[in-house]
Design an enzyme around this catalytic site. Structure first.
Site, PDB file in Angstrom:
ATOM      1  N   ASN A   9       0.707  50.455  31.583  1.00  0.00           N
ATOM      2  CA  ASN A   9       1.640  49.345  31.392  1.00  0.00           C
ATOM      3  C   ASN A   9       3.095  49.730  31.664  1.00  0.00           C
ATOM      4  OD1 ASN A   9       0.195  46.839  30.378  1.00  0.00           O
ATOM      5  ND2 ASN A   9      -0.768  48.475  29.204  1.00  0.00           N
ATOM      6  N   SER A  10       3.407  51.021  31.613  1.00  0.00           N
ATOM      7  CA  SER A  10       4.786  51.456  31.907  1.00  0.00           C
ATOM      8  C   SER A  10       4.893  52.141  33.258  1.00  0.00           C
ATOM      9  CB  SER A  10       5.283  52.437  30.837  1.00  0.00           C
ATOM     10  OG  SER A  10       5.301  51.834  29.579  1.00  0.00           O
ATOM     11  N   ASP A 110      -8.424  52.739  31.377  1.00  0.00           N
ATOM     12  CA  ASP A 110      -7.783  54.022  31.013  1.00  0.00           C
ATOM     13  C   ASP A 110      -8.496  54.684  29.829  1.00  0.00           C
ATOM     14  OD1 ASP A 110      -6.897  52.054  29.231  1.00  0.00           O
ATOM     15  OD2 ASP A 110      -4.820  52.752  29.184  1.00  0.00           O
ATOM     16  N   THR A 134       2.253  53.531  26.513  1.00  0.00           N
ATOM     17  CA  THR A 134       2.865  52.284  26.037  1.00  0.00           C
ATOM     18  C   THR A 134       2.254  51.927  24.685  1.00  0.00           C
ATOM     19  OG1 THR A 134       2.887  51.635  28.363  1.00  0.00           O
ATOM     20  CG2 THR A 134       3.436  49.948  26.749  1.00  0.00           C
TER      21      THR A 134
HETATM   22  N1  ADP Z   1      10.562  59.413  32.519  1.00  0.00           N
HETATM   23  C1  ADP Z   1      10.515  58.838  31.311  1.00  0.00           C
HETATM   24  N2  ADP Z   1      11.549  58.930  30.463  1.00  0.00           N
HETATM   25  C2  ADP Z   1      11.490  58.370  29.239  1.00  0.00           C
HETATM   26  N3  ADP Z   1      10.433  57.677  28.752  1.00  0.00           N
HETATM   27  C3  ADP Z   1       9.405  57.541  29.554  1.00  0.00           C
HETATM   28  C4  ADP Z   1       9.355  58.117  30.868  1.00  0.00           C
HETATM   29  N4  ADP Z   1       8.162  57.841  31.403  1.00  0.00           N
HETATM   30  C5  ADP Z   1       7.474  57.146  30.449  1.00  0.00           C
HETATM   31  N5  ADP Z   1       8.225  56.961  29.362  1.00  0.00           N
HETATM   32  C6  ADP Z   1       7.793  56.239  28.158  1.00  0.00           C
HETATM   33  O1  ADP Z   1       6.454  56.627  27.887  1.00  0.00           O
HETATM   34  C7  ADP Z   1       5.641  55.480  27.638  1.00  0.00           C
HETATM   35  C8  ADP Z   1       4.610  55.357  28.720  1.00  0.00           C
HETATM   36  O2  ADP Z   1       3.935  56.551  28.863  1.00  0.00           O
HETATM   37  P1  ADP Z   1       2.788  56.701  29.954  1.00  0.00           P
HETATM   38  O3  ADP Z   1       2.029  57.913  29.560  1.00  0.00           O
HETATM   39  O4  ADP Z   1       3.361  56.648  31.315  1.00  0.00           O
HETATM   40  O5  ADP Z   1       1.919  55.433  29.625  1.00  0.00           O
HETATM   41  P2  ADP Z   1       1.309  54.173  30.369  1.00  0.00           P
HETATM   42  O6  ADP Z   1       0.014  54.703  30.894  1.00  0.00           O
HETATM   43  O7  ADP Z   1       1.163  53.195  29.269  1.00  0.00           O
HETATM   44  O8  ADP Z   1       2.195  53.694  31.466  1.00  0.00           O
HETATM   45  C9  ADP Z   1       6.546  54.268  27.653  1.00  0.00           C
HETATM   46  O9  ADP Z   1       6.857  53.913  26.336  1.00  0.00           O
HETATM   47  C10 ADP Z   1       7.758  54.747  28.434  1.00  0.00           C
HETATM   48  O10 ADP Z   1       8.927  54.116  28.006  1.00  0.00           O
HETATM   49  C1  PAZ Z   2      -4.793  49.548  24.988  1.00  0.00           C
HETATM   50  C2  PAZ Z   2      -4.050  49.488  26.301  1.00  0.00           C
HETATM   51  C3  PAZ Z   2      -2.957  48.410  26.192  1.00  0.00           C
HETATM   52  C4  PAZ Z   2      -3.380  50.848  26.568  1.00  0.00           C
HETATM   53  O1  PAZ Z   2      -2.532  50.743  27.692  1.00  0.00           O
HETATM   54  P1  PAZ Z   2      -1.480  51.905  28.117  1.00  0.00           P
HETATM   55  O2  PAZ Z   2      -0.787  52.375  26.893  1.00  0.00           O
HETATM   56  O3  PAZ Z   2      -2.307  53.009  28.731  1.00  0.00           O
HETATM   57  O4  PAZ Z   2      -0.597  51.291  29.144  1.00  0.00           O
HETATM   58  C5  PAZ Z   2      -5.027  49.194  27.489  1.00  0.00           C
HETATM   59  O5  PAZ Z   2      -6.063  50.123  27.476  1.00  0.00           O
HETATM   60  C6  PAZ Z   2      -5.600  47.798  27.424  1.00  0.00           C
HETATM   61  O6  PAZ Z   2      -4.956  46.838  27.789  1.00  0.00           O
HETATM   62  N1  PAZ Z   2      -6.858  47.670  26.965  1.00  0.00           N
HETATM   63  C7  PAZ Z   2      -7.563  46.431  26.886  1.00  0.00           C
HETATM   64  C8  PAZ Z   2      -8.131  46.185  25.504  1.00  0.00           C
HETATM   65  C9  PAZ Z   2      -9.184  47.190  25.063  1.00  0.00           C
HETATM   66  O7  PAZ Z   2      -9.280  48.273  25.610  1.00  0.00           O
HETATM   67  O8  PAZ Z   2      -9.965  46.880  24.146  1.00  0.00           O
END
Ligand code: ADP
Ligand code: PAZ
Length: 263
Positions: A9-10, A110, A134
């Site tokens: 999501n990020s 994921d 996220t």
């Molecule tokens: N380069 C960065 N600097 C600061 N915060 C970051 C950075 N990259 C990711 N984040 C923070 O880490 C979280 C997302 O981590 P990430 O492992 O990339 O997850 P996702 O799979 O949800 O995208 C978010 O809350 C984002 O704001």
């Molecule tokens: C729980 C999550 C929001 C995690 O997302 P992420 O933090 O990896 O961006 C994602 O796996 C999602 O949208 N899942 C769907 C609902 C479920 O797994 O039950």
């Protein structure tokens, strides 16, 4: 070489994975919904060039995505520009795990990939994959090799954004360990509540899951492996004794395993 996409999501993480599951190189771009298929084409070609690879070096592409709009654009990019076979992780894929949740189709890809990575590393032992993104997620594989279920909590930055949005006086802070649980200025007070609160939440959920797994197996000593991953994973793992090993590339490792089971 396998090209893998982890669409969160990020961030969208793009990895080049060798046969042994090792990550040769990876890049991270933000999960912007307006990015087009042609933009992904530019990013990926640059990434391959930087690594001195050509498309012929890529045996296939696998995608884990929890952002449907990005999955759509990535599919268009692959259909339009790439000849190699690709797979989008979803219901029906062979993962080595039985998905034993009530509604398997709603499970985030994921979470499945993280569980597959953890199960591979644990060599078939029960395990919990804790992903700090996220959201903070705890995906549980039980002693019957079933992905039994998940706990989903707000990620630490997601909680901070919500806190700032819903208050008039609070501002963003740098996410680092507070000096004390008794913050003596606003920034430290937020850190104390958020970081320590999150740590407590995470440790409590893990302890509960361990207890339930051991109870269900009728074995109070059941060996359960823990793996932490995600952007904030290293930070939390460094400040806790109960979050297992930090595996930065857990999801990619899971995708590699899933790819091999489905070709
Ligand atoms: N380069 C960065 N600097 C600061 N915060 C970051 C950075 N990259 C990711 N984040 C923070 O880490 C979280 C997302 O981590 P990430 O492992 O990339 O997850 P996702 O799979 O949800 O995208 C978010 O809350 C984002 O704001
Ligand atoms: C729980 C999550 C929001 C995690 O997302 P992420 O933090 O990896 O961006 C994602 O796996 C999602 O949208 N899942 C769907 C609902 C479920 O797994 O039950």
């Amino acid at each position: 070489m396998l090209l893998a996409f982890d669409v969160g999501n990020s961030n969208v993480k793009i990895g080049l994975l060798g046969e042994d599951g090792r990550v040769h190189d990876k890049m991270r771009i933000s999960s912007q919904l307006q990015r087009t298929a042609d933009e992904y084409n530019v990013f990926v070609n640059q990434f391959l060039q930087q690594n001195q690879f050509v498309w012929q070096d890529i045996e296939g592409i696998i995608i884990s995505s929890v952002v449907p709009l990005i999955t759509g654009e990535l599919s268009i990019f692959l259909e339009k520009h790439v000849e190699q076979p690709y797979a989008i992780l979803g219901p029906g894929a062979k993962t080595g795990l039985k998905i034993n949740t009530e509604h398997p189709h709603e499970l985030g890809a994921d979470l499945v990939a993280n569980a597959a990575g953890a199960y591979y590393l644990s060599q078939g032992k029960p395990c919990i994959a804790i992903a700090f993104g996220t959201a903070t997620t705890f995906t549980v594989v039980n002693s019957r090799s079933e992905l039994q279920g998940v706990a989903i909590a707000p990620g630490v930055e997601t909680a901070l954004v919500s806190l700032v949005k819903n208050t008039a006086l609070l501002r963003q802070v740098k996410l680092e360990m507070p000096r004390s649980s008794i913050g003596r200025n606003t920034q430290e007070a937020i850190r104390a509540g958020l970081i320590l609160g999150n740590l407590g939440t995470v440790e409590y959920i893990v302890q509960q899951q361990l207890r339930e797994l051991r109870q269900a197996a009728g074995d109070p000593e059941l060996d359960i492996k823990l793996y932490s991953t995600g952007f904030f994973g290293k930070f939390y793992q460094q400040h806790s004794h109960c979050l297992g090993e930090f595996e930065e590339d857990l999801l990619f490792l899971g995708l590699q395993q899933i790819w091999q089971k489905n070709i």
